[in-house]
Design a protein around this motif. Structure first.
Motif, mmCIF file in Angstrom:
data_model
loop_
_atom_site.group_PDB
_atom_site.id
_atom_site.type_symbol
_atom_site.label_atom_id
_atom_site.label_comp_id
_atom_site.label_asym_id
_atom_site.label_seq_id
_atom_site.Cartn_x
_atom_site.Cartn_y
_atom_site.Cartn_z
ATOM 1 N N VAL A 289 136.867 49.027 48.426
ATOM 2 C CA VAL A 289 135.783 48.997 49.398
ATOM 3 C C VAL A 289 135.409 50.429 49.764
ATOM 4 N N PHE A 290 134.099 50.707 49.756
ATOM 5 C CA PHE A 290 133.605 52.055 50.030
ATOM 6 C C PHE A 290 132.576 52.012 51.159
ATOM 7 N N THR A 291 132.730 52.889 52.131
ATOM 8 C CA THR A 291 131.767 52.967 53.230
ATOM 9 C C THR A 291 130.534 53.754 52.784
ATOM 10 N N VAL A 292 129.367 53.295 53.174
ATOM 11 C CA VAL A 292 128.113 53.994 52.903
ATOM 12 C C VAL A 292 127.225 53.896 54.144
ATOM 13 N N HIS A 293 126.203 54.735 54.171
ATOM 14 C CA HIS A 293 125.174 54.634 55.195
ATOM 15 C C HIS A 293 123.973 53.948 54.557
ATOM 16 N N ALA A 294 123.415 52.953 55.214
ATOM 17 C CA ALA A 294 122.287 52.213 54.654
ATOM 18 C C ALA A 294 121.108 52.220 55.619
ATOM 19 N N LYS A 295 119.917 52.349 55.048
ATOM 20 C CA LYS A 295 118.679 52.353 55.831
ATOM 21 C C LYS A 295 117.619 51.578 55.062
ATOM 22 N N VAL A 296 116.625 51.097 55.792
ATOM 23 C CA VAL A 296 115.517 50.377 55.168
ATOM 24 C C VAL A 296 114.498 51.393 54.670
ATOM 25 N N MET A 297 114.143 51.313 53.406
ATOM 26 C CA MET A 297 113.260 52.306 52.786
ATOM 27 C C MET A 297 111.923 52.417 53.516
ATOM 28 N N ASP A 298 111.339 51.305 53.878
ATOM 29 C CA ASP A 298 110.009 51.316 54.509
ATOM 30 C C ASP A 298 110.008 51.984 55.872
ATOM 31 N N GLU A 299 111.157 52.046 56.527
ATOM 32 C CA GLU A 299 111.214 52.568 57.885
ATOM 33 C C GLU A 299 111.499 54.062 57.947
ATOM 34 N N LEU A 300 111.705 54.696 56.801
ATOM 35 C CA LEU A 300 112.046 56.115 56.781
ATOM 36 C C LEU A 300 110.810 56.991 56.888
ATOM 37 N N CYS A 301 110.911 58.039 57.684
ATOM 38 C CA CYS A 301 109.825 59.027 57.754
ATOM 39 C C CYS A 301 109.992 60.098 56.694
ATOM 40 N N ASP A 302 111.236 60.355 56.301
ATOM 41 C CA ASP A 302 111.482 61.362 55.267
ATOM 42 C C ASP A 302 112.779 61.042 54.537
ATOM 43 N N LEU A 303 112.915 61.650 53.374
ATOM 44 C CA LEU A 303 114.142 61.559 52.583
ATOM 45 C C LEU A 303 114.705 62.964 52.458
ATOM 46 N N SER A 304 115.786 63.216 53.152
ATOM 47 C CA SER A 304 116.323 64.577 53.221
ATOM 48 C C SER A 304 117.562 64.784 52.368
ATOM 49 N N ASP A 305 117.852 63.833 51.468
ATOM 50 C CA ASP A 305 119.040 63.973 50.617
ATOM 51 C C ASP A 305 118.864 65.135 49.636
ATOM 52 N N ASP A 306 119.980 65.638 49.162
ATOM 53 C CA ASP A 306 119.930 66.715 48.166
ATOM 54 C C ASP A 306 119.405 66.206 46.829
ATOM 55 N N ILE A 307 119.744 64.970 46.499
ATOM 56 C CA ILE A 307 119.293 64.342 45.260
ATOM 57 C C ILE A 307 119.229 62.838 45.499
ATOM 58 N N VAL A 308 118.251 62.179 44.892
ATOM 59 C CA VAL A 308 118.077 60.737 45.085
ATOM 60 C C VAL A 308 118.037 60.041 43.731
ATOM 61 N N PHE A 309 118.841 58.983 43.597
ATOM 62 C CA PHE A 309 118.831 58.129 42.409
ATOM 63 C C PHE A 309 117.965 56.907 42.708
ATOM 64 N N VAL A 310 117.027 56.608 41.832
ATOM 65 C CA VAL A 310 116.151 55.452 42.004
ATOM 66 C C VAL A 310 116.597 54.375 41.032
ATOM 67 N N THR A 311 117.105 53.251 41.568
ATOM 68 C CA THR A 311 117.706 52.219 40.712
ATOM 69 C C THR A 311 116.950 50.897 40.750
ATOM 70 N N VAL A 312 115.759 50.891 41.353
ATOM 71 C CA VAL A 312 114.988 49.645 41.418
ATOM 72 C C VAL A 312 114.458 49.296 40.032
ATOM 73 N N LYS A 313 113.969 48.067 39.865
ATOM 74 C CA LYS A 313 113.390 47.645 38.596
ATOM 75 C C LYS A 313 112.124 48.450 38.297
ATOM 76 N N GLN A 314 111.790 48.498 37.015
ATOM 77 C CA GLN A 314 110.665 49.316 36.575
ATOM 78 C C GLN A 314 109.359 48.932 37.254
ATOM 79 N N PHE A 315 109.153 47.641 37.498
ATOM 80 C CA PHE A 315 107.878 47.211 38.070
ATOM 81 C C PHE A 315 107.756 47.549 39.555
ATOM 82 N N HIS A 316 108.813 48.094 40.176
ATOM 83 C CA HIS A 316 108.745 48.544 41.562
ATOM 84 C C HIS A 316 108.453 50.042 41.670
ATOM 85 N N ILE A 317 108.404 50.747 40.540
ATOM 86 C CA ILE A 317 108.272 52.196 40.573
ATOM 87 C C ILE A 317 106.949 52.638 41.201
ATOM 88 N N LYS A 318 105.868 51.926 40.903
ATOM 89 C CA LYS A 318 104.572 52.297 41.480
ATOM 90 C C LYS A 318 104.642 52.291 42.997
#
Length: 303
Positions: A54-83
């Motif tokens: 079991v691993f602890t993580v911080h989770a947030k809803v994508m639509d509610e974010l004003c900014d993404l301040s991570d050093d690097i972001v991995f995008v793992t959604v399906k291809q048809f969600h990329i747009k």
């Protein structure tokens, strides 16, 4: 270092778990408030063989974010969600300087290249994973993560080395286009056939009739991508089938769950390439239309 993972599906949860195992701070960005709440409360449970972690993580809803301040972001959604993801990026006050896109198919390349970021990677996932719930994922087949730089390079060798392990190998390759094309060949051969016949990956090798069909799809696919004659590519397809023999492909699971598949990004792309060169791909076209038909049948059941 703060690392973001967009998407709480099987690959997103699997990647986030192994990033935490490598001692990185991980933020998981989900579509639903429910999943974000569950992840914050319970963390990610990873099942592999007979082990549970079991691993602890911080989770947030994508639509509610004003900014993404991570050093690097991995995008793992399906291809048809990329747009939609790219459109969301335009609305953020700040976005990461480095992103890694980990989708099947190649239809999204033109979109991600337009993002105003310095360093862009693609990631090819050859692991088998199954999401069991909002917070649980099973690592069903050991494979490799292959990373290629589309633009920029950045100084990320420490990340790949830290994430790389015997149970979760990471390989950095120079020719990112070749990486994607080879993965596209594998997906084109395996995913549609396993979906139509409702069989795990390994049956495409053990059943001679399925194997002959897969070889025909392979021949059409490599011709459309101008890859005919490349050594070891057919052997790579067979090896993936064998290493993930008990797995049910993501496309099959999508159909069984009534979800949209990535058929447009996989066979749709190779059909367009074949058309550009003026040759017919009858088996590929049959598979494409069969999967689209199955999608419609499942959609109408829900409606």
């Amino acid at each position: 270092m703060n690392i973001g993972v967009i998407g709480g599906g099987s690959i997103g949860l699997l990647l986030a778990a192994y990033l935490r195992k490598s001692q990185f701070n991980v933020n998981v960005y989900t579509r639903s408030k429910r999943q974000a709440a569950h992840l914050n409360e319970d963390g990610i449970t990873l099942y592999k063989n007979n082990q549970t972690e079991v691993f602890t993580v911080h989770a947030k809803v994508m639509d509610e974010l004003c900014d993404l301040s991570d050093d690097i972001v991995f995008v793992t959604v399906k291809q048809f969600h990329i747009k939609a993801i790219c459109e969301q990026m335009e609305c953020k006050s700040s976005i990461p300087r480095t992103m890694v896109f980990m989708q099947n198919g190649m239809g999204h390349l033109s979109l991600i290249k337009k993002l105003p970021i310095e360093t862009l990677f693609i990631g090819i996932v050859e692991h088998g994973a199954m999401r069991l719930s909002d917070t649980e994922v099973r690592h069903t087949g050991a494979g490799t993560i292959k990373i290629g730089a589309v633009q920029g390079t950045g100084v990320w060798s420490h990340l790949w080395k830290s994430l790389n392990s015997e149970e979760f190998p990471v390989v950095v390759l120079n020719d990112w286009l070749a990486i994607m094309e080879r993965k596209l060949v594998v997906n084109s051969c395996i995913n549609p056939l396993t979906t139509i016949f409702r069989v795990p990956n390994g049956r495409l090798v053990s059943n001679l009739y399925f194997l002959n069909l897969m070889r025909s799809v392979y021949e059409e696919t490599v011709k459309s991508l101008n890859l005919a004659g490349q050594e070891g590519l057919w052997a790579e397809v067979l090896l993936v089938c064998e290493k993930t023999g008990k797995n049910r492909s993501s496309m099959l699971r999508d159909i069984e769950s009534g979800n949209q598949t990535e058929i447009e990004a996989i066979l749709g792309y190779t059909l367009r390439k074949g058309k550009e060169q003026g040759f017919e791909m009858p088996i590929t076209k049959f598979l494409f239309e069969s999967i689209k038909g199955l999608e419609q049948e499942e959609r109408e059941k829900i409606e």
